[in-house]
Scaffold this active site. Sequence first.
Site, mmCIF file in Angstrom:
data_model
loop_
_atom_site.group_PDB
_atom_site.id
_atom_site.type_symbol
_atom_site.label_atom_id
_atom_site.label_comp_id
_atom_site.label_asym_id
_atom_site.label_seq_id
_atom_site.Cartn_x
_atom_site.Cartn_y
_atom_site.Cartn_z
ATOM 1 N N TRP A 14 16.828 36.405 28.238
ATOM 2 C CA TRP A 14 15.512 37.040 28.219
ATOM 3 C C TRP A 14 15.623 38.548 28.438
ATOM 4 O O TRP A 14 14.918 39.330 27.800
ATOM 5 C CB TRP A 14 14.609 36.394 29.260
ATOM 6 C CG TRP A 14 13.149 36.710 29.175
ATOM 7 C CD1 TRP A 14 12.310 36.960 30.220
ATOM 8 C CD2 TRP A 14 12.322 36.780 28.002
ATOM 9 N NE1 TRP A 14 11.025 37.181 29.774
ATOM 10 C CE2 TRP A 14 11.010 37.080 28.409
ATOM 11 C CE3 TRP A 14 12.580 36.625 26.635
ATOM 12 C CZ2 TRP A 14 9.942 37.226 27.511
ATOM 13 C CZ3 TRP A 14 11.522 36.764 25.730
ATOM 14 C CH2 TRP A 14 10.223 37.064 26.175
ATOM 15 N N LYS A 194 5.825 25.768 36.081
ATOM 16 C CA LYS A 194 5.929 25.043 34.803
ATOM 17 C C LYS A 194 7.351 24.568 34.537
ATOM 18 O O LYS A 194 7.567 23.588 33.806
ATOM 19 C CB LYS A 194 5.410 25.904 33.648
ATOM 20 C CG LYS A 194 6.063 27.275 33.499
ATOM 21 C CD LYS A 194 7.297 27.278 32.624
ATOM 22 C CE LYS A 194 7.967 28.634 32.635
ATOM 23 N NZ LYS A 194 9.140 28.708 31.758
#
Length: 338
Positions: A14, A194
């Site tokens: 990322w 999540k």
Amino acid sequence: MEKQTVAVLGPGSWGTALSQVLNDNGHEVRIWGNLPEQINEINTHHTNKHYFKDVVLDENIIAYTDLAETLKDVDAILFVVPTKVTRLVAQQVAQTLDHKVIIMHASKGLEPDSHKRLSTILEEEIPEHLRSDIVVVSGPSHAEETIVRDLTLITAASKDLQTAQYVQELFSNHYFRLYTNTDVIGVETAGALKNIIAVGAGALHGLGFGDNAKAAIIARGLAEITRLGVALGASPLTYSGLSGVGDLIVTGTSIHSRNWRAGDALGRGESLADIEANMGMVIEGISTTRAAYELAQELGVYMPITQAIYQVIYHGTNIKDAIYDIMNNEFKAENEWS
């Protein structure tokens, strides 16, 4: 926006993808990491093959191992390091930085022992005279798609709207768009929690369950994520946005998600030790499960899916037994808050 100089701390998947976005927008990008071989590869071959086998980075993206050189005269710093080392890296930044900058982070997790959000850690470790209000960059985003300039929409959250708008302008272009939000707690907890639900969704797939079960865990997972977030002070509306349900869908349904893949392997009977060794990347959902479970216990928040995954990972409970326990919980109304 005028050209900015941005230090990206963490040359993982990322961090590398976001570096390319910033470079595409005309900014000077400096990636910092502590593996000389990886840094040399980025500078010499303009690749980061551990994460992206077929991607060539722009040669204007320069990587460093020296933190002082990385931070010299930068306008902004983006933390994209694993949760467990965020505090350590923040301490190093505080000792090195000599001027005020915009501080952002794009990692998703909770500090394992303190259960603190990452923006809280950055606030604690970096003095106010050296930083802005922290900006959280989070949302539904696979690095594998962003790096090839696929459409991506995420959120920039800060207590200070103007600072969030700066980050929005810093990153946004024709394939990468940011929306602002001032609910830092909501955006940050959604991004962290999540990952737990994604492990569970992957496990259902590994066990051979169908779409009905996968939809159920996402919907009920979102409900318990929201309960914990609201208990911490978040707005429930945040969880219906990009950083909430958006990120949960992309992480809980895709093979690109390392948390989903870890759950899938668990469901197929692999050991956690083998999964972590084979993955070769940090699985934030594993450590976050413990932090979230302990936090929920402390606050009295009902999180049956998180509890089940915690029992599987940390106490060796059989996954099928954990599912059976959830299916035989006390009957409740769908919108019941506890």
